[in-house]
Design an enzyme around this catalytic site. Structure first.
Site, mmCIF file in Angstrom:
data_model
loop_
_atom_site.group_PDB
_atom_site.id
_atom_site.type_symbol
_atom_site.label_atom_id
_atom_site.label_comp_id
_atom_site.label_asym_id
_atom_site.label_seq_id
_atom_site.Cartn_x
_atom_site.Cartn_y
_atom_site.Cartn_z
ATOM 1 N N HIS A 239 37.895 46.700 32.603
ATOM 2 C CA HIS A 239 39.390 47.393 33.075
ATOM 3 C C HIS A 239 40.654 46.735 31.991
ATOM 4 C CE1 HIS A 239 37.688 49.995 35.576
ATOM 5 N NE2 HIS A 239 37.491 49.115 36.254
HETATM 6 O O1 RIB Z 1 41.463 48.492 38.443
HETATM 7 C C1 RIB Z 1 41.179 47.724 38.081
HETATM 8 C C2 RIB Z 1 42.527 46.146 37.854
HETATM 9 O O2 RIB Z 1 41.742 45.783 39.325
HETATM 10 C C3 RIB Z 1 41.237 45.699 37.126
HETATM 11 O O3 RIB Z 1 43.498 44.634 37.010
HETATM 12 C C4 RIB Z 1 41.003 44.546 37.468
HETATM 13 O O4 RIB Z 1 41.958 43.204 37.511
HETATM 14 C C5 RIB Z 1 41.620 44.448 39.435
HETATM 15 O O5 RIB Z 1 43.006 44.270 38.823
#
Ligand code: RIB
Ligand code: CA
Length: 310
Positions: A239
């Protein structure tokens, strides 16, 4: 020569954070001014050590890492559901030899933003606690930033509850403070981050490199789910790469201006980022550019170009 973009990264040191930090270190266009550690995937102290280790692995011990808030503004860190635990990166990284910064993240960020007088971009890839504390202590800070590129929220869906994404859910009050702050925000929510996946083969290629980062990538992403979305299609969603890639390669992405605010009192919907994208009752302000889609092949090619370097 294109002018370098001064950037600050606030991170909770998950495996995707490490890939995003490494990609940022390898982008000639970015001038990484500072990193701050947030509580989220793990407690802040561990995120601080991990972020230092990732920068050391990237050969960037010159970039200072600052300690952040011990936890969310008004609640405790949520448990990660079974199967979605975040790997503890500190066990995969050599300790950094850089001097340990003690200035709190919010003071360091304000100092950097003030010196750059409106040019500093912030990439926020964890819960937004540090930003909210900074905005509370320095009310003029939102106007001193160029933009906030965040990974968080979702116009549709959720990954920690059916309604909420982990970063926003972990500290909904901080997220609400940031969306209300007047800062210019680019939101890379699950809508785009679940479309910006790597195929299992692409991920295996990055992890097959017999380099220090290749081995680290293989080990740090080993336990991450390789399926995504409602149809559980194959794909590794890192992500946090999205806001970093958006900052340097915006043409890979599309989205729309919208009003976005956070549910901070709900039980079923706590942490939901409510947008007026599909409503005929818009919010009074369009405070966010919501990134909704990506040229996935172009994204994956750019990520591989950055992460497969020796
Ligand atoms: O939902 C995904 C996020 O949550 C990303 O930033 C992952 O690293 C966690 O922090
Ligand atoms: Ca993160």
């Amino acid at each position: 020569m294109t002018e370098k973009l001064p950037v600050w990264i606030d991170t909770d040191a998950g495996a995707d954070d490490a890939a995003a930090l490494t990609a940022a270190c390898r982008m000639e266009r970015l001038d990484l001014r500072g990193v701050s550690a947030a509580a989220g995937c793990m407690e802040q102290a561990r995120a601080f050590t991990a972020a230092r280790g990732v920068l050391s692995l990237a050969g960037r011990e010159d970039v200072p890492v600052y300690p952040g808030a011990a936890g969310p503004l008004l609640r405790s860190l949520p448990e990660r559901p079974a199967g979605h635990e975040s790997p503890d990166l500190t066990g995969l990284l050599a300790p950094s030899a850089a001097p340990e910064e003690t200035l709190p993240a919010w003071d360091a960020l304000y100092r950097a933003a003030k010196a750059l007088d409106g040019a500093l971009d912030v990439v926020a890839i964890g819960p937004l606690t540090n930003l909210a504390v900074a905005f509370g202590k320095y009310p003029q800070l939102p106007g001193l930033l160029h933009r906030i590129y965040m990974m968080g929220g979702a116009a549709m869906g959720g990954n920690i509850t059916p309604a909420a994404e982990f970063n926003v859910y972990t500290d909904p009050h901080a997220a609400q403070a940031v969306f209300r702050s007047g800062a210019a925000i680019v939101m890379c929510g699950l809508d785009v981050t679940q479309a910006a996946y790597l195929t299992p083969e692409e991920a295996a290629e990055i992890g097959s490199r017999e380099t220090r980062f290749g081995r680290f990538f293989r080990e740090s992403t080993r336990s991450l789910p390789r399926f995504r979305g409602r149809d559980l299609a194959p794909g590794l969603c890192l992500h946090d790469l999205c806001p970093v890639l958006y900052l340097a390669y915006p043409r890979l992405f599309t989205g729309r201006e919208a009003g976005v605010f956070v549910e901070t009192r709900g039980t079923v919907t706590l942490g939901k980022t409510v947008t007026d994208l599909w409503s005929d009752r818009p919010f009074p302000v369009k405070n966010t550019f919501v990134v909704l889609d990506v040229d996935r092949d172009g994204f994956a090619a750019q990520v591989r170009e950055l992460l497969e370097r020796d």
